[in-house]
Design a protein around this motif. Sequence first.
Motif, PDB file in Angstrom:
ATOM      1  N   VAL A   1       0.939  -1.415   0.129  1.00 12.06           N
ATOM      2  CA  VAL A   1       0.299  -0.322  -0.026  1.00 12.06           C
ATOM      3  C   VAL A   1       1.032   1.533   0.433  1.00 12.06           C
ATOM      4  O   VAL A   1       1.682   1.549   0.505  1.00 12.06           O
ATOM      5  CB  VAL A   1      -1.503   0.159   1.555  1.00 12.06           C
ATOM      6  N   PRO A   2       0.849   2.731  -0.313  1.00 11.22           N
ATOM      7  CA  PRO A   2       1.522   3.702  -0.632  1.00 11.22           C
ATOM      8  C   PRO A   2       1.659   4.283   0.634  1.00 11.22           C
ATOM      9  O   PRO A   2       0.047   4.512   0.601  1.00 11.22           O
ATOM     10  CB  PRO A   2       0.907   4.458  -2.203  1.00 11.22           C
ATOM     11  N   GLY A   3       2.194   4.559   0.694  1.00 10.32           N
ATOM     12  CA  GLY A   3       2.424   5.302   2.396  1.00 10.32           C
ATOM     13  C   GLY A   3       2.790   4.195   3.776  1.00 10.32           C
ATOM     14  O   GLY A   3       3.310   4.786   4.712  1.00 10.32           O
ATOM     15  N   SER A   4       2.681   3.117   3.070  1.00 10.26           N
ATOM     16  CA  SER A   4       3.190   2.413   3.744  1.00 10.26           C
ATOM     17  C   SER A   4       4.729   2.347   4.044  1.00 10.26           C
ATOM     18  O   SER A   4       5.589   2.874   3.496  1.00 10.26           O
ATOM     19  CB  SER A   4       2.565   0.824   4.520  1.00 10.26           C
ATOM     20  N   TYR A   5       5.266   1.062   5.055  1.00 11.90           N
ATOM     21  CA  TYR A   5       6.698   1.719   5.884  1.00 11.90           C
ATOM     22  C   TYR A   5       7.124  -0.036   5.215  1.00 11.90           C
ATOM     23  O   TYR A   5       6.226  -0.956   6.200  1.00 11.90           O
ATOM     24  CB  TYR A   5       6.873   2.355   6.832  1.00 11.90           C
ATOM     25  N   VAL A   6       8.645  -0.081   4.791  1.00  7.52           N
ATOM     26  CA  VAL A   6       9.462  -1.280   4.963  1.00  7.52           C
ATOM     27  C   VAL A   6      10.594  -1.338   4.937  1.00  7.52           C
ATOM     28  O   VAL A   6      11.109  -0.091   4.988  1.00  7.52           O
ATOM     29  CB  VAL A   6       8.457  -1.670   3.171  1.00  7.52           C
ATOM     30  N   LYS A   7      11.087  -2.750   5.122  1.00  7.00           N
ATOM     31  CA  LYS A   7      12.405  -2.534   5.202  1.00  7.00           C
ATOM     32  C   LYS A   7      12.921  -3.611   4.317  1.00  7.00           C
ATOM     33  O   LYS A   7      12.031  -4.290   4.024  1.00  7.00           O
ATOM     34  CB  LYS A   7      12.874  -2.960   6.556  1.00  7.00           C
ATOM     35  N   VAL A   8      13.912  -3.021   3.425  1.00  6.05           N
ATOM     36  CA  VAL A   8      14.801  -3.811   2.690  1.00  6.05           C
ATOM     37  C   VAL A   8      15.893  -4.179   3.034  1.00  6.05           C
ATOM     38  O   VAL A   8      17.320  -3.472   3.042  1.00  6.05           O
ATOM     39  CB  VAL A   8      15.154  -2.757   1.399  1.00  6.05           C
ATOM     40  N   THR A   9      16.187  -5.574   2.492  1.00  4.26           N
ATOM     41  CA  THR A   9      17.609  -6.089   3.120  1.00  4.26           C
ATOM     42  C   THR A   9      18.445  -6.567   1.983  1.00  4.26           C
ATOM     43  O   THR A   9      18.133  -6.833   0.395  1.00  4.26           O
ATOM     44  CB  THR A   9      16.991  -7.632   3.643  1.00  4.26           C
ATOM     45  N   GLY A  10      19.743  -6.542   0.893  1.00  2.00           N
ATOM     46  CA  GLY A  10      20.381  -6.372   0.414  1.00  2.00           C
ATOM     47  C   GLY A  10      22.276  -6.554   0.668  1.00  2.00           C
ATOM     48  O   GLY A  10      22.426  -6.294   1.389  1.00  2.00           O
ATOM     49  N   THR A  11      22.451  -7.034  -0.464  1.00  6.42           N
ATOM     50  CA  THR A  11      24.331  -6.962  -0.711  1.00  6.42           C
ATOM     51  C   THR A  11      24.888  -5.592  -0.927  1.00  6.42           C
ATOM     52  O   THR A  11      24.521  -5.322  -1.479  1.00  6.42           O
ATOM     53  CB  THR A  11      24.883  -8.123  -1.427  1.00  6.42           C
ATOM     54  N   SER A  12      25.314  -4.851  -0.151  1.00 13.35           N
ATOM     55  CA  SER A  12      26.253  -3.677   0.064  1.00 13.35           C
ATOM     56  C   SER A  12      27.034  -3.703  -1.366  1.00 13.35           C
ATOM     57  O   SER A  12      27.650  -4.948  -1.531  1.00 13.35           O
ATOM     58  CB  SER A  12      26.401  -2.663   1.428  1.00 13.35           C
ATOM     59  N   LYS A  13      27.608  -2.904  -1.941  1.00 11.24           N
ATOM     60  CA  LYS A  13      28.700  -2.511  -2.562  1.00 11.24           C
ATOM     61  C   LYS A  13      29.781  -3.264  -2.445  1.00 11.24           C
ATOM     62  O   LYS A  13      29.741  -2.765  -0.955  1.00 11.24           O
ATOM     63  CB  LYS A  13      28.564  -1.569  -3.464  1.00 11.24           C
ATOM     64  N   GLY A  14      30.658  -4.136  -3.099  1.00 13.10           N
ATOM     65  CA  GLY A  14      32.102  -4.313  -1.959  1.00 13.10           C
ATOM     66  C   GLY A  14      33.156  -3.259  -2.283  1.00 13.10           C
ATOM     67  O   GLY A  14      32.848  -2.628  -3.413  1.00 13.10           O
ATOM     68  N   LYS A  15      33.637  -2.400  -1.851  1.00 15.10           N
ATOM     69  CA  LYS A  15      35.033  -1.430  -1.934  1.00 15.10           C
ATOM     70  C   LYS A  15      36.432  -2.108  -1.383  1.00 15.10           C
ATOM     71  O   LYS A  15      37.349  -1.709  -1.692  1.00 15.10           O
ATOM     72  CB  LYS A  15      34.333  -0.819  -0.508  1.00 15.10           C
ATOM     73  N   GLY A  16      36.528  -3.432  -1.631  1.00 19.65           N
ATOM     74  CA  GLY A  16      37.618  -3.963  -1.757  1.00 19.65           C
ATOM     75  C   GLY A  16      38.266  -3.595  -0.635  1.00 19.65           C
ATOM     76  O   GLY A  16      38.017  -3.617   0.915  1.00 19.65           O
ATOM     77  N   TYR A  17      39.812  -3.709  -0.168  1.00 17.20           N
ATOM     78  CA  TYR A  17      40.447  -3.653   1.142  1.00 17.20           C
ATOM     79  C   TYR A  17      40.463  -2.426   0.830  1.00 17.20           C
ATOM     80  O   TYR A  17      40.752  -1.551   0.145  1.00 17.20           O
ATOM     81  CB  TYR A  17      41.986  -4.489   0.907  1.00 17.20           C
ATOM     82  N   ALA A  18      40.048  -1.696   2.436  1.00 23.50           N
ATOM     83  CA  ALA A  18      40.365  -0.615   2.485  1.00 23.50           C
ATOM     84  C   ALA A  18      40.984   0.049   4.359  1.00 23.50           C
ATOM     85  O   ALA A  18      40.383  -1.371   4.717  1.00 23.50           O
ATOM     86  CB  ALA A  18      38.336   0.139   2.911  1.00 23.50           C
ATOM     87  N   GLY A  19      40.995   0.977   4.428  1.00 22.56           N
ATOM     88  CA  GLY A  19      42.064   0.976   5.318  1.00 22.56           C
ATOM     89  C   GLY A  19      41.410   1.416   6.524  1.00 22.56           C
ATOM     90  O   GLY A  19      40.184   1.448   6.465  1.00 22.56           O
ATOM     91  N   THR A  20      41.336   2.240   7.715  1.00 26.67           N
ATOM     92  CA  THR A  20      40.659   2.555   8.603  1.00 26.67           C
ATOM     93  C   THR A  20      39.798   3.673   8.801  1.00 26.67           C
ATOM     94  O   THR A  20      38.646   4.052   9.360  1.00 26.67           O
ATOM     95  CB  THR A  20      41.565   1.870   9.868  1.00 26.67           C
ATOM     96  N   ILE A  21      40.692   4.636   7.861  1.00 30.42           N
ATOM     97  CA  ILE A  21      39.898   6.377   7.691  1.00 30.42           C
ATOM     98  C   ILE A  21      39.491   5.655   6.573  1.00 30.42           C
ATOM     99  O   ILE A  21      37.647   6.541   7.507  1.00 30.42           O
ATOM    100  CB  ILE A  21      40.882   6.752   7.240  1.00 30.42           C
ATOM    101  N   LYS A  22      38.619   4.949   5.928  1.00 33.70           N
ATOM    102  CA  LYS A  22      37.693   4.589   5.087  1.00 33.70           C
ATOM    103  C   LYS A  22      36.366   3.870   5.650  1.00 33.70           C
ATOM    104  O   LYS A  22      35.399   4.733   5.384  1.00 33.70           O
ATOM    105  CB  LYS A  22      38.378   4.072   3.898  1.00 33.70           C
ATOM    106  N   ARG A  23      37.245   2.758   5.779  1.00 36.59           N
ATOM    107  CA  ARG A  23      36.286   1.992   6.944  1.00 36.59           C
ATOM    108  C   ARG A  23      35.844   1.742   8.235  1.00 36.59           C
ATOM    109  O   ARG A  23      34.392   1.466   8.069  1.00 36.59           O
ATOM    110  CB  ARG A  23      36.980  -0.048   7.007  1.00 36.59           C
TER     111      ARG A  23
END
Length: 207
Positions: free
Chosen positions: A104-126
């Motif tokens: 129903v338009p106006g109702s609220y949902v939660k969406v589950t998916g696999t996030s984009k992979g960023k590869g190996y990242a350091g602590t500042i970015k991660r």
Amino acid sequence: MAAIIGRKVGMTQIFAEDGARIPLTVIEAGPCPVVQVKTEERDGYSAVQLGFGAAKPKHINKPEQGHLKKAGSPLMRHLHEFSTDEVGAAEIAEGEMVTVESFVPGSYVKVTGTSKGKGYAGTIKRHNFKSGPKSHGSHNVRGPGSIGAAAYPARVFKGIRMAGHMGARQVTQRGLQIVDRDVQRNLLLIKGAVPGAVGSIVWVRPD
């Protein structure tokens, strides 16, 4: 309202009457056949298994083909179980079809998916660490700093935030509002962004 499996198509936008811009995520959701209804008596727990995405026989193994054939369902590439509370199993049976018409338009949902992979990242970015001083001969500009004591306990504790693989994990975004639906084209228009790259599989459930 029921749960459904879909594919992220991309993002677009609409404008409200006052001129405010509303970002939208377009999800191609369903139609999803009900492959199996699990019960406490037979399976030990209650759930509903839905299928999504037509597939060729060469892409589905024989056990799964038999499972789908038993339910009278066409070959589906993706299968996922939802709890009976999310789907409303009291009103649903094997062989039925779940479509965007259930939302129903106006109702609220939660969406589950696999996030984009960023590869190996350091602590500042991660982990959003702050960087060190960048002048006066500093040798610790983007390093993680101390990760534990030396003499005791003479090891690094588990769970310390460090550099490593970032992204490519299951993420659930809650509190998303359904703005509109297109029953003819099996599309859901959801306000805001959802996890995952364009073309990735997502699960939409009531929030």
